[in-house]
Scaffold this active site. Structure first.
Site, short mmCIF file in Angstrom:
data_model
loop_
_atom_site.label_atom_id
_atom_site.label_comp_id
_atom_site.label_asym_id
_atom_site.label_seq_id
_atom_site.Cartn_x
_atom_site.Cartn_y
_atom_site.Cartn_z
N ARG A 86 1.36 -8.36 11.76
CA ARG A 86 2.39 -7.48 11.01
C ARG A 86 1.61 -6.39 10.50
NH1 ARG A 86 4.93 -8.13 5.65
NH2 ARG A 86 6.75 -7.11 5.44
N HIS A 130 8.31 0.19 5.12
CA HIS A 130 7.39 -0.47 4.11
C HIS A 130 7.25 0.54 2.97
CE1 HIS A 130 4.81 -4.31 3.18
NE2 HIS A 130 4.86 -3.56 1.95
N GLU A 175 11.10 -6.02 1.62
CA GLU A 175 11.41 -6.00 0.22
C GLU A 175 12.29 -4.89 -0.38
OE1 GLU A 175 7.88 -7.04 -2.31
OE2 GLU A 175 7.28 -8.75 -1.19
N ASN A 300 8.83 -13.22 1.74
CA ASN A 300 7.82 -12.87 1.02
C ASN A 300 7.61 -13.96 -0.23
OD1 ASN A 300 7.41 -11.08 3.09
ND2 ASN A 300 7.35 -9.53 1.75
N TYR A 302 5.40 -15.07 -3.46
CA TYR A 302 4.34 -14.97 -4.36
C TYR A 302 4.19 -15.94 -5.50
CZ TYR A 302 2.61 -11.10 -1.52
OH TYR A 302 2.25 -10.33 -0.64
N GLU A 370 4.98 -12.55 4.01
CA GLU A 370 3.64 -12.32 3.12
C GLU A 370 3.42 -13.45 2.12
OE1 GLU A 370 3.92 -8.85 0.68
OE2 GLU A 370 4.61 -7.44 2.49
C1 FCB Z 1 4.41 -7.14 -1.89
C2 FCB Z 1 4.25 -6.26 -1.06
C3 FCB Z 1 2.99 -5.74 -0.47
C4 FCB Z 1 1.69 -5.97 -1.11
C5 FCB Z 1 1.97 -7.36 -2.11
C6 FCB Z 1 1.01 -7.69 -3.01
O1 FCB Z 1 5.31 -7.12 -2.83
O2 FCB Z 1 5.27 -6.26 -0.10
O3 FCB Z 1 2.96 -4.57 0.01
O4 FCB Z 1 1.58 -4.94 -2.27
O5 FCB Z 1 3.41 -7.24 -2.67
#
Ligand code: FCB
Length: 495
Positions: A86, A130, A175, A300, A302, A370
């Site tokens: 990607r 992006h 995002e 995505n 985290y 992500e």
């Molecule tokens: C996300 C972004 C990506 C990267 C990660 C750590 O929010 O999409 O570009 O910076 O965080």
């Protein structure tokens, strides 16, 4: 479905056949070459060159120099043995001022990249946007201006016509929530605005851009080409019953504000009025355009958020003020580890989001587009990068993904963030997310121990048992020669 791993260890977890294993990057974070082949200026060039905005004064001018190192970076992907890559396309390389004819020299780079991936049996997965908006469009109001959505659809259609079905999957944008919140509301990302009105307008126009691009691309792509959007979603966890309402509002403002329009064509009623686009910006038909069916959702993930009631003048351990919400605090439970970004590391949050998505949009294919962590990686005198924290992170999150699949979630792929260390936006080069370590002085790439681990998982489709992983000299996982993993794989069919 606990089974036996490829290396015979008990307790291994097998992913379904055809599950797509990949890695992610984005243009501004890796390419460099910002003045080459007719590339125009983006908002990130402007912002990163504004003193005081980026940690250490870093910019993406050189980044990982990937623009000049395509073959080397393609070799990393082959070495890893991933099914998909990607990457994003830099709008200012294609249309230097955000409108008009294609800059063929810029497009050639992506033509070559896509061909190089195909030659190696790796599926190209392309993000159209992006975050690197052409500066010329920002000068006319950026995403706060409705016309930017129209320009974006034109740009997306140019790409669809030029790259067609050589690209297996398209992601309209990455995002949008961060683009709005950090870019227009709190100003920690380009274009660095701090205006709630602009942010509310940008919310609607990004969504509209997604919908218009979807429509334009569908009319130019063969029917089988999959198109979706990548959203960052975070479970919002109340720390007590008293905080239930606050958590629901935050969920509306962080997650549902993009998810709900894209899936159902409505804005969440619980979001505060100042975050929602004013009625006069929403033209007849907009919400239908925005909610046109997507082929998959990119997730995505985290970290989760914990929210509680708290006194900003008398904060307790783990609490910090929740900006914009007097009386509410962010809470970092002491038992949860944090990454060097200060993000909570909670794999079960991924499980919870996946299950919630499946309830909200039953059977909609989901790709994790992500997931990853920053780490204090360093090279030992022997030349190794022993990022055990990243391996543990991967194990935990892939386990959560695997459990969600066992429980019926239609999760069909996983892209790790990131292939290699890169320009981490406001944190510059100080935060390393890669499976490959990049020595930014020499541009040498070195496989971290996590690259070997992820390669093993990607090639076998099996997550080994934790016991096998944690063995200090862990056999193949630790000492496996990554070059041996480089057998080309056939490109899996489109989803
Ligand atoms: C996300 C972004 C990506 C990267 C990660 C750590 O929010 O999409 O570009 O910076 O965080």
């Amino acid at each position: 479905m606990t089974g036996t791993s490829a290396n015979g260890a008990p307790g291994a977890r097998r992913f379904p056949p055809g599950f797509l294993w990949g890695v992610s990057t984005s243009a501004y974070q890796i390419e460099g070459a910002v003045h080459e082949d007719g590339r125009g200026q983006s908002i990130w060039d402007t912002y990163s060159h504004t003193p005081g905005k980026i940690h250490g004064g870093d910019t993406g001018d050189i980044a990982c120099d990937s623009y000049h190192r395509m073959d080397e970076d393609l070799s990393l992907l082959s070495e890893l043995g991933v099914d998909g890559y990607r990457f994003s396309i830099a709008w200012p390389r294609i249309q230097p001022t955000g409108r008009g004819a294609v800059n063929e020299r810029g497009l050639d780079y992506y033509r070559a990249l896509v061909a190089g991936l195909r030659d190696r049996g790796i599926m190209p997965v392309t993000t159209v946007y992006h975050w690197d908006l052409p500066q010329a469009l920002e000068d006319e109001g950026g995403w706060a201006n409705r016309e930017t959505a129209e320009r974006f659809a034109e740009y997306a259609q140019l790409l669809a016509k030029a790259l067609g079905d050589h690209v297996a999957m398209w992601i309209t944008m990455n995002e949008p929530q961060q683009a709005v919140n950090q870019g227009y509301r709190v100003g920690t990302h380009a274009p660095g605005k701090t205006d709630y009105g602009l942010a509310a307008a940008a919310t609607h126009h990004l969504l509209l851009g997604h919908g218009l691009a979807l429509e334009a691309m569908r009319s130019s792509l063969p029917g089988r080409t999959a198109i979706g959007i990548s959203l960052d979603l975070h479970p919002v966890r109340p720390t007590s019953e008293d905080a239930l309402d606050a958590a629901a509002i935050l969920d509306a403002e962080h997650n549902r504000i993009f998810l709900e329009p894209a899936l159902h064509g409505t804005y969440p009623v619980l979001a505060r009025a100042e975050l929602l686009p004013p009625a006069e910006l929403i033209k007849p038909g907009d919400m239908r355009t925005i909610s046109a069916p997507i082929d998959f959702l990119g997730l995505n993930y985290y970290s989760p958020y914990y929210v509680g009631l708290g006194d900003w003048d008398d904060l307790r351990l783990g609490e910090s003020p929740l900006p914009g919400h007097p009386g509410l605090v962010n809470y970092a439970p002491p038992e949860l580890p944090e990454t060097t970004m200060g993000w909570l590391n909670e794999p079960n949050g991924l499980y919870d989001i996946l299950v919630a998505l499946d309830r909200e949009a039953p059977r909609l294919p989901v790709f994790i587009t992500e997931n990853g962590r920053a780490n204090e990686d360093y090279v030992t005198p022997e030349g190794d990068i022993n990022d055990l924290e990243r391996i543990a992170f991967l194990e935990g999150h892939l386990d959560a993904a695997w459990r969600a699949i066992q429980d019926g979630v239609n999760l069909v792929g996983y892209f790790h963030w990131s292939l290699m260390d890169n320009f981490e936006w406001g944190r510059g080069y100080q935060r390393r997310f890669g499976l490959y370590f990049v020595d930014f002085g020499t541009q040498r790439r070195l496989a971290k121990r996590s690259a070997r681990f992820y390669s093993e998982v990607a090639r076998t489709g099996v997550l080994p048992s934790s016991e096998a992983m944690l063995q200090p000299s862990g056999g193949e996982l630790v000492n496996g020669d990554i070059a041996r993993a480089s057998t080309a794989r056939p490109v899996p069919g489109a989803i």
